[in-house]
Design a protein around this motif. Structure first.
Motif, short mmCIF file in Angstrom:
data_model
loop_
_atom_site.label_atom_id
_atom_site.label_comp_id
_atom_site.label_asym_id
_atom_site.label_seq_id
_atom_site.Cartn_x
_atom_site.Cartn_y
_atom_site.Cartn_z
N GLN A 26 0.65 -1.05 -0.04
CA GLN A 26 -0.01 0.04 0.02
C GLN A 26 0.93 1.27 0.12
O GLN A 26 0.56 2.37 -0.91
CB GLN A 26 -1.03 0.06 1.23
CG GLN A 26 -2.02 1.19 1.35
CD GLN A 26 -2.76 1.04 0.08
OE1 GLN A 26 -3.38 -0.12 -0.42
NE2 GLN A 26 -3.68 2.12 -0.11
N ALA A 27 1.93 1.19 0.65
CA ALA A 27 2.88 2.41 0.75
C ALA A 27 3.68 2.66 -0.43
O ALA A 27 3.76 3.72 -0.95
CB ALA A 27 3.72 2.34 2.07
N ARG A 70 2.25 1.65 -3.37
CA ARG A 70 1.36 2.37 -4.41
C ARG A 70 1.29 3.88 -4.26
O ARG A 70 0.90 4.55 -5.22
CB ARG A 70 0.06 1.79 -4.29
CG ARG A 70 -0.31 0.38 -4.87
CD ARG A 70 -1.50 -0.24 -4.86
NE ARG A 70 -1.67 -1.58 -5.10
CZ ARG A 70 -2.10 -1.98 -6.45
NH1 ARG A 70 -2.07 -0.89 -7.29
NH2 ARG A 70 -2.14 -3.13 -6.68
N GLU A 71 0.95 4.13 -2.85
CA GLU A 71 0.81 5.69 -2.61
C GLU A 71 1.95 6.57 -2.49
O GLU A 71 1.73 7.66 -1.96
CB GLU A 71 -0.20 5.70 -1.36
CG GLU A 71 -1.68 4.85 -1.53
CD GLU A 71 -2.12 4.93 -0.27
OE1 GLU A 71 -1.79 5.36 0.79
OE2 GLU A 71 -3.35 4.53 -0.30
N ARG A 77 3.69 8.55 -7.81
CA ARG A 77 2.73 7.55 -8.44
C ARG A 77 1.49 8.11 -9.07
O ARG A 77 0.89 9.12 -8.74
CB ARG A 77 2.56 6.65 -7.41
CG ARG A 77 3.64 5.88 -6.72
CD ARG A 77 4.32 5.02 -7.47
NE ARG A 77 5.21 4.13 -6.83
CZ ARG A 77 6.53 4.69 -6.17
NH1 ARG A 77 6.92 5.66 -6.61
NH2 ARG A 77 7.47 3.92 -5.33
N PRO A 122 -2.06 8.62 -9.48
CA PRO A 122 -3.28 8.73 -8.41
C PRO A 122 -4.21 7.52 -8.70
O PRO A 122 -4.35 7.07 -9.94
CB PRO A 122 -3.92 10.00 -8.57
CG PRO A 122 -3.62 10.44 -10.06
CD PRO A 122 -2.12 9.85 -10.41
N ALA A 123 -5.21 7.47 -7.70
CA ALA A 123 -5.85 6.27 -7.67
C ALA A 123 -7.09 6.49 -8.62
O ALA A 123 -7.67 5.54 -9.14
CB ALA A 123 -6.34 5.84 -6.16
N GLY A 125 -4.49 4.19 -10.72
CA GLY A 125 -3.26 3.63 -10.14
C GLY A 125 -2.31 3.10 -10.91
O GLY A 125 -2.31 3.13 -12.14
#
Length: 369
Positions: free
Chosen positions: A201-202, A204-205, A209, A211-212, A216
């Motif tokens: 999770q870290a 990905r965010e 990166r 954005p979702a 994503g």
């Protein structure tokens, strides 16, 4: 291609995938080697559960048997000279021996193809004077901005660019930010898989990166078996949880011919059949994911700021629907952007009934037309 922990087989997997794609594609494939040299080990313990005595730190150029004479810094200087993409491809692939279907490798260090795996023999003799020096800041000759600019230039010269970005390398974060898709490598052990789940999770965010809300960053997970044997139930459960959090997951079996202690280039025909099929499946999943991503970007409608300035509602109006039932009833059917005066329409020139004017007179006994 990267991992969340060192010594997870990132370089080996990047080399095998690059060689696999080179053998099945008619277009050249480039692999960028971000190997920074020997990783510092003071005060750090490798997270991987592998053997501590296992030889590590091989570069991609050595794994695939490439000389790697052209570097990323040469590409940056090439861009400053404003030369063509064909000249850039010739500069990368034409300076080394090999067939036309060899994998093109572009290292970040000028000595990447000469220093990996070379060790000074023990003894009281003088050191090898022919061996190039390994300055600690050699990898810093290419800045993150220079790498980002070089990757953009390489994308116009090669249809597919792979980047071997080992975790902990100075330029790995820049390569991940510029990537369209990430192949995340992890060992098929319970400890590595559970630690990857905790840090995913870290990852990905992280800043930079995608954005979702834009979908994503696409992630394809590759689980590499570090040894022979069946995985434990705990390992299978962690792999199933990881499969639900990534876009695709491919399992790579163990193959002794890919052992880094051999210090020999990878030869695809010598690998086991299961290994070749697994890497071919991973290559296919990667290319299909990139194709789907490119198709979605082309099909996506442009944003408000990207619409052409010459288009407005006053120039092109909405298309009106036909409201009348007859061919000559009311106003003529047309569109707002091509107005036509009423009175004559294509329906007046062709009657919906039978062509009686051609067959005979309108009334019995009347004159023929």
């Amino acid at each position: 291609m990267t991992s969340l922990f060192p010594y997870s087989g990132t370089t080996t997997l990047a080399g095998v995938i690059g060689l696999t794609l080179t053998g099945v594609r008619a277009h050249p494939v480039l692999a960028v080697d971000l190997w920074p040299g020997e990783f510092p080990t003071e005060g750090k313990t490798p997270t991987s559960s592998g053997d501590e005595d296992e030889p590590r730190g091989d570069s991609l150029t050595n794994r695939v048997g490439s000389a790697g004479t052209t570097t990323v810094a040469d590409v940056v200087r090439h861009q400053a000279g404003e030369r063509s993409a064909a000249e850039l491809r010739l500069m990368i692939s034409g300076r080394r021996s090999g067939g036309a279907r060899d994998l093109d490798v572009l290292p970040v260090r000028p000595d990447a193809g000469q220093t990996a795996g070379r060790q000074q023999p023990a003894g009281d003799g003088p050191p090898d004077l022919d061996a190039p020096a390994l300055p600690s800041g050699a990898q810093q000759s290419v800045t993150p901005t220079g790498l980002r600019s070089a990757l953009g230039l390489l994308a116009h010269s090669y249809p597919l660019v792979l980047v071997d970005a080992p975790t902990g390398a100075p330029l790995t974060e820049t390569a991940v930010e510029a990537a369209d898709l990430v192949v995340l490598i992890t060992l098929a052990t319970a400890a590595d898989l559970e630690a990857t789940l905790m840090r995913l999770q870290a990852f990905r965010e992280a800043p930079g990166r995608r954005p979702a809300r834009d979908g994503g960053l696409p992630i394809v997970a590759a689980i590499v078996a570090p040894r022979r044997g069946r995985p434990s139930p705990r390992t299978r459960a962690a792999a199933a949880r990881l499969a639900r959090q990534v876009d695709s997951l491919v399992r790579i079996p163990y193959d002794a011919r890919l052992d880094p202690s051999r210090h020999t280039p990878v030869r695809i025909p010598r690998l086991r059949r299961r290994t070749r099929r697994a890497y071919l499946r991973l290559a296919a999943v990667t290319v299909e994911s990139l194709f789907a991503l490119a198709k979605a970007e082309v099909a996506a409608p442009p944003s408000v700021g990207e619409q052409p300035t010459g288009t407005s509602r006053d120039i092109v109006g909405p298309v009106t629907t036909r409201t009348q039932t007859g061919a000559t009833d009311g106003a003529s059917s047309t569109t707002a952007d091509h107005p036509t005066p009423p009175g004559v329409s294509f329906g007046d020139l062709r009657s919906p009934t039978a062509p009686s004017r051609i067959a005979g007179p309108d009334h019995p006994g009347g004159p023929r037309p």
